[in-house]
Design a protein around this motif. Structure first.
Motif, PDB file in Angstrom:
ATOM      1  N   LYS A 153      16.116  10.129  -3.388  1.00 43.54           N
ATOM      2  CA  LYS A 153      15.363  10.689  -2.272  1.00 43.54           C
ATOM      3  C   LYS A 153      15.529   9.827  -1.018  1.00 43.54           C
ATOM      4  N   PRO A 154      15.557  10.450   0.153  1.00 42.65           N
ATOM      5  CA  PRO A 154      15.741   9.695   1.397  1.00 42.65           C
ATOM      6  C   PRO A 154      14.604   8.711   1.648  1.00 42.65           C
ATOM      7  N   LEU A 155      14.977   7.549   2.199  1.00 43.04           N
ATOM      8  CA  LEU A 155      14.001   6.519   2.557  1.00 43.04           C
ATOM      9  C   LEU A 155      14.258   6.120   4.000  1.00 43.04           C
ATOM     10  N   ILE A 156      13.190   6.137   4.803  1.00 43.29           N
ATOM     11  CA  ILE A 156      13.288   5.846   6.233  1.00 43.29           C
ATOM     12  C   ILE A 156      12.554   4.544   6.523  1.00 43.29           C
ATOM     13  N   ALA A 157      13.204   3.636   7.238  1.00 46.37           N
ATOM     14  CA  ALA A 157      12.550   2.404   7.674  1.00 46.37           C
ATOM     15  C   ALA A 157      11.890   2.648   9.022  1.00 46.37           C
ATOM     16  N   ALA A 158      10.609   2.316   9.129  1.00 47.52           N
ATOM     17  CA  ALA A 158       9.881   2.397  10.398  1.00 47.52           C
ATOM     18  C   ALA A 158       9.609   0.965  10.834  1.00 47.52           C
ATOM     19  N   VAL A 159      10.377   0.490  11.807  1.00 43.86           N
ATOM     20  CA  VAL A 159      10.393  -0.938  12.139  1.00 43.86           C
ATOM     21  C   VAL A 159       9.640  -1.221  13.430  1.00 43.86           C
ATOM     22  N   GLU A 160       8.561  -1.973  13.291  1.00 45.15           N
ATOM     23  CA  GLU A 160       7.833  -2.554  14.416  1.00 45.15           C
ATOM     24  C   GLU A 160       7.981  -4.073  14.318  1.00 45.15           C
ATOM     25  N   GLY A 161       8.029  -4.746  15.436  1.00 40.70           N
ATOM     26  CA  GLY A 161       8.075  -6.208  15.411  1.00 40.70           C
ATOM     27  C   GLY A 161       9.354  -6.720  14.786  1.00 40.70           C
ATOM     28  N   ARG A 171       0.840  -1.194   0.000  1.00 42.96           N
ATOM     29  CA  ARG A 171       0.000   0.000   0.000  1.00 42.96           C
ATOM     30  C   ARG A 171       0.877   1.247   0.000  1.00 42.96           C
ATOM     31  N   THR A 172       0.435   2.283  -0.701  1.00 41.27           N
ATOM     32  CA  THR A 172       1.115   3.573  -0.647  1.00 41.27           C
ATOM     33  C   THR A 172       0.112   4.647  -0.234  1.00 41.27           C
ATOM     34  N   ARG A 173       0.600   5.584   0.564  1.00 44.27           N
ATOM     35  CA  ARG A 173      -0.248   6.705   0.993  1.00 44.27           C
ATOM     36  C   ARG A 173       0.609   7.951   1.087  1.00 44.27           C
ATOM     37  N   ARG A 174       0.166   8.989   0.443  1.00 44.64           N
ATOM     38  CA  ARG A 174       0.885  10.254   0.490  1.00 44.64           C
ATOM     39  C   ARG A 174       0.484  11.030   1.740  1.00 44.64           C
ATOM     40  N   THR A 175       1.487  11.427   2.526  1.00 45.99           N
ATOM     41  CA  THR A 175       1.263  12.232   3.730  1.00 45.99           C
ATOM     42  C   THR A 175       2.114  13.481   3.598  1.00 45.99           C
ATOM     43  N   GLU A 226       6.836   8.568  14.257  1.00 43.08           N
ATOM     44  CA  GLU A 226       8.147   9.193  14.445  1.00 43.08           C
ATOM     45  C   GLU A 226       8.884   9.303  13.112  1.00 43.08           C
ATOM     46  N   ALA A 227       8.773   8.278  12.279  1.00 41.61           N
ATOM     47  CA  ALA A 227       9.431   8.320  10.967  1.00 41.61           C
ATOM     48  C   ALA A 227       8.834   9.417  10.093  1.00 41.61           C
ATOM     49  N   LEU A 228       7.525   9.615  10.168  1.00 38.08           N
ATOM     50  CA  LEU A 228       6.894  10.675   9.393  1.00 38.08           C
ATOM     51  C   LEU A 228       7.347  12.055   9.870  1.00 38.08           C
ATOM     52  N   LEU A 229       7.508  12.213  11.178  1.00 33.90           N
ATOM     53  CA  LEU A 229       8.038  13.478  11.704  1.00 33.90           C
ATOM     54  C   LEU A 229       9.464  13.709  11.222  1.00 33.90           C
ATOM     55  N   LEU A 230      10.257  12.666  11.212  1.00 32.79           N
ATOM     56  CA  LEU A 230      11.638  12.777  10.743  1.00 32.79           C
ATOM     57  C   LEU A 230      11.660  13.127   9.255  1.00 32.79           C
ATOM     58  N   ALA A 231      10.754  12.529   8.492  1.00 31.62           N
ATOM     59  CA  ALA A 231      10.668  12.838   7.062  1.00 31.62           C
ATOM     60  C   ALA A 231      10.316  14.302   6.838  1.00 31.62           C
ATOM     61  N   GLU A 232       9.449  14.859   7.687  1.00 31.13           N
ATOM     62  CA  GLU A 232       9.102  16.278   7.576  1.00 31.13           C
ATOM     63  C   GLU A 232      10.320  17.157   7.799  1.00 31.13           C
ATOM     64  N   ARG A 233      11.171  16.762   8.731  1.00 26.60           N
ATOM     65  CA  ARG A 233      12.394  17.539   8.980  1.00 26.60           C
ATOM     66  C   ARG A 233      13.302  17.514   7.765  1.00 26.60           C
ATOM     67  N   LEU A 234      13.414  16.359   7.117  1.00 23.32           N
ATOM     68  CA  LEU A 234      14.228  16.272   5.910  1.00 23.32           C
ATOM     69  C   LEU A 234      13.642  17.137   4.805  1.00 23.32           C
ATOM     70  N   ALA A 235      12.307  17.132   4.705  1.00 22.79           N
ATOM     71  CA  ALA A 235      11.630  17.834   3.615  1.00 22.79           C
ATOM     72  C   ALA A 235      11.805  19.345   3.692  1.00 22.79           C
ATOM     73  N   ALA A 236      12.187  19.866   4.851  1.00 23.71           N
ATOM     74  CA  ALA A 236      12.404  21.301   4.979  1.00 23.71           C
ATOM     75  C   ALA A 236      13.682  21.743   4.275  1.00 23.71           C
ATOM     76  N   ASN A 237      14.535  20.798   3.929  1.00 18.97           N
ATOM     77  CA  ASN A 237      15.811  21.112   3.304  1.00 18.97           C
ATOM     78  C   ASN A 237      15.722  21.013   1.783  1.00 18.97           C
TER      79      ASN A 237
END
Length: 272
Positions: free
Chosen positions: A110-118, A24-28, A203-214
């Protein structure tokens, strides 16, 4: 950037970003959230998932409005790695030129962030290692158990893990096949953030927002230089950096960044 990987329709509702496929993909905002959605198979990777992940990365690369991606797994598991049942049927979870899951050898700007649960096991861990940043839940588990099955972690695990953490600790994980917790991954410097269970994606989405400011071109340049310098002699690394910097200095975004600083305002990046 690699040539686009063409698949069939992703069966995606572009208004909501939902999908009926195994990815699944979702734009945030400016981030593309990519979710492996095979919870009954512990989000393991078969040929279809690999093709869909490759398509999702193409979507991320092609859309100028997207600045970063977040890769995760559905229902509390990141990925158990290769779908062994599918592999026994002759399916390959790798794509030529793009590696395991269409991710581990892909050429991305483009940066890619892994959000790891489990669990992030085997190829699942290798997907995370292929990302630029990792956010891990405290109770997550990272492991490369291939030696327990007579194999090696050939999707980048044997190559990348000794470059990410101290050599002897990496070799312990590779030779024993034993996993480490998300908390331990943070202690080793393997994870950028360690968060309570269920909080990896936010948390990964927040981190992505910080990257996107640059500046997007500067982010791509950082990735290009870091990739060229990895394992290269210092002189070669600086030579590669000079080439990237020459191209970067000719862009409108560099001038905009300097002008915005002088005028004490936020820059307006165009990616040009």
């Amino acid at each position: 950037m690699a040539e686009p990987f063409v698949t069939g329709p992703l069966d995606t509702d572009r208004r909501t970003g939902t999908s009926t496929t195994d990815v699944r993909t979702r734009r945030t905002g400016t981030t593309l959230l990519i979710t492996i959605d095979r919870p009954r198979a512990r989000n393991s990777v078969n040929a279809e998932v690999a093709a869909l992940l490759a398509g999702a990365l193409d979507e991320l690369e092609a859309d100028p409005g997207l600045r970063a991606g977040v890769l995760t797994g559905a229902e509390g598991t990141f990925s158990a790695g290769m779908d062994l049942k599918a592999a026994l049927r002759g399916e390959s979870p790798s794509i030529p030129g793009r590696g395991f899951g269409g991710v581990t050898e892909a050429d991305r700007t483009k940066p890619l962030i892994a959000a790891v649960e489990g669990w992030a096991m085997g190829g699942g861990f290798e997907l995370a290692l292929a990302c630029d940043l990792i956010v891990a839940a405290q109770d997550a588990h990272f492991g490369l158990p291939e030696v327990k099955r007579g194999l090696i972690a050939a999707g980048g695990g044997v190559i990348r893990l000794p470059r990410r953490i101290p050599y002897h600790l990496a070799m312990e994980m590779l030779l024993t096949g034993d996993p480490v917790s998300g908390r331990r991954a943070g202690e080793l410097g393997l994870a950028n953030r360690v968060v309570p269970a269920g909080q990896a994606v936010p948390e990964a989405l927040l981190l992505a927002e910080r990257l996107a400011a640059n500046a997007p071109l500067a982010l791509a340049a950082v990735k290009a230089v870091a990739r060229a310098a990895d394992g290269a002699p210092e002189a070669e690394a600086f030579a590669a950096q000079r080439t990237v910097m020459s191209e970067l200095m000719a862009t409108a975004d560099v001038r905009e960044g300097m002008t915005a600083f002088a005028e004490r305002r936020a820059p307006q990046w165009t990616g040009k």
